[in-house]
Scaffold this active site. Structure first.
Site, PDB file in Angstrom:
ATOM      1  N   SER A 146       4.541   0.763  -1.787  1.00 46.21           N
ATOM      2  CA  SER A 146       4.046  -0.580  -1.467  1.00 46.21           C
ATOM      3  C   SER A 146       4.650  -1.574  -2.464  1.00 46.21           C
ATOM      4  CB  SER A 146       2.508  -0.556  -1.494  1.00 46.21           C
ATOM      5  OG  SER A 146       2.000  -1.788  -1.080  1.00 46.21           O
ATOM      6  N   LYS A 164       2.954  -4.954   3.398  1.00 49.16           N
ATOM      7  CA  LYS A 164       2.514  -4.042   2.322  1.00 49.16           C
ATOM      8  C   LYS A 164       0.987  -3.975   2.259  1.00 49.16           C
ATOM      9  CE  LYS A 164       6.662  -2.923   0.694  1.00 49.16           C
ATOM     10  NZ  LYS A 164       7.288  -1.630   1.007  1.00 49.16           N
TER      11      LYS A 164
END
Ligand code: COA
Length: 282
Positions: A146, A164
């Site tokens: 992420s 994300k």
């Protein structure tokens, strides 16, 4: 140098999307260096084949390189079948394929926004759907890659911030739904990592010195830093770490100061009268 025994992943198999370069290549290398075999999947056929050959040569373990696109579930399924045919199992999955570029919302078409969500968020979902059967059998683990930029409102990153955030949320659910079956699902949120396409695409060269000063650890991260984090999260040392986000960024995102508002880090390295220093800036 690794702090872990070189054979901790002997007999284990990893499946890595986006493993042809950068962070995910480095993470794959770290897993192979600890005894695993792996498949890496990427869009550019020549690149992924060359990367797999180099990983095999450098580590003495076996790495398959398969061309595929995480936006296409069929290509993922074919890659999983080839992996299981070759290695017999899948223990570890890294969902790392990503797309990024800098753009304000005003310059971002609907299709541009959707494209990044399709690669990052849908790609992670498609990878989980394609691998979960094998990962359950192996009582294995996932790591999704992420970022930290969605913790704040990061300009020029609406598309990636949304993508994300979706990945973080998805991995929480994977941890809860599959934890009872013995599967763990965690997230690594890297800060700026030197030598990666991400840094080349997102950070102009002339601000690197300035941005380094604002990182509390006073340096950019290395690919090895993320490789080590991956080894830890897949290792038995992390057997109770599930549904976590491991931020590996030298505390960058926690630092809301810039050297323009507060002389960072100088002020925190110097001894002396802080009250007058602050007053002199107001
Ligand atoms: N600014 C604004 N829009 C952009 C853009 C930019 N710099 N780059 C691409 N786009 C838009 C395109 O114009 C297109 O939108 P449109 O159809 O409305 O014109 C949309 O994004 C899709 O672009 P396209 O090139 O067709 O998609 P792709 O699937 O071939 O490539 C990207 C995907 C755009 C994410 C590309 O940057 C990529 O392949 N990245 C992979 C590697 C990467 O980003 N690594 C870094 C990870 S941190």
């Amino acid at each position: 140098m690794s702090s872990f025994k070189p054979d901790i992943f002997a007999g284990k198999v990893a499946f890595v999307t986006g493993g042809g370069s950068g962070i995910c290549y480095g993470m794959t290398q770290a897993l192979l260096a600890h005894g695993a075999n792996a498949t890496i999947l990427g869009r550019r056929e020549a690149n992924i084949r060359d990367a797999a050959a180099k990983l095999t040569k450098d580590t003495g373990k076996e790495c398959l390189g398969i061309a595929g696109d995480v936006r296409k579930p069929e290509s993922l399924k074919a890659a999983i079948e080839a992996t299981v045919k070759r290695f017999g199992r899948i223990d570890f999955v890294i969902c790392g394929a990503a797309g990024n570029f800098l753009s304000p919302i005003s310059g971002l078409s609907e299709n541009a926004f959707k494209t990044v969500l399709e690669i990052d968020t849908m790609g992670t979902y498609n990878t989980i759907k394609a691998t979960i059967g094998e990962v359950k059998k192996a009582k294995g683990a996932y790591i999704a890659i992420s970022a930290t930029l969605h913790y704040r409102g990061s300009v020029l990153q609406a598309h990636v911030s949304a993508a994300k955030a979706g990945i973080d949320a998805l991995m929480n659910v994977v941890a809860v739904e599959y934890g009872p079956a013995g599967v763990r699902a965690n997230v690594i949120a890297p800060g700026p990592i030197e030598g990666t396409e991400g840094v080349a695409r997102l950070i102009p060269k002339d601000v690197i010195a300035e941005t380094t000063k604002a990182i509390p650890s006073q340096r950019y991260g290395t690919i090895e830093d993320i490789g080590n984090a991956g080894v830890f999260l897949f290792s038995p040392a992390a057997s109770y770490v599930n549904g976590a986000v491991l931020v590996v960024d030298g505390a960058q995102w926690h630092n809301s100061t810039t050297s323009k508002s507060v002389p960072y880090p100088d002020m925190f390295l110097e001894e002396g009268d802080t009250r007058s220093k602050i007053a002199s800036r107001l």
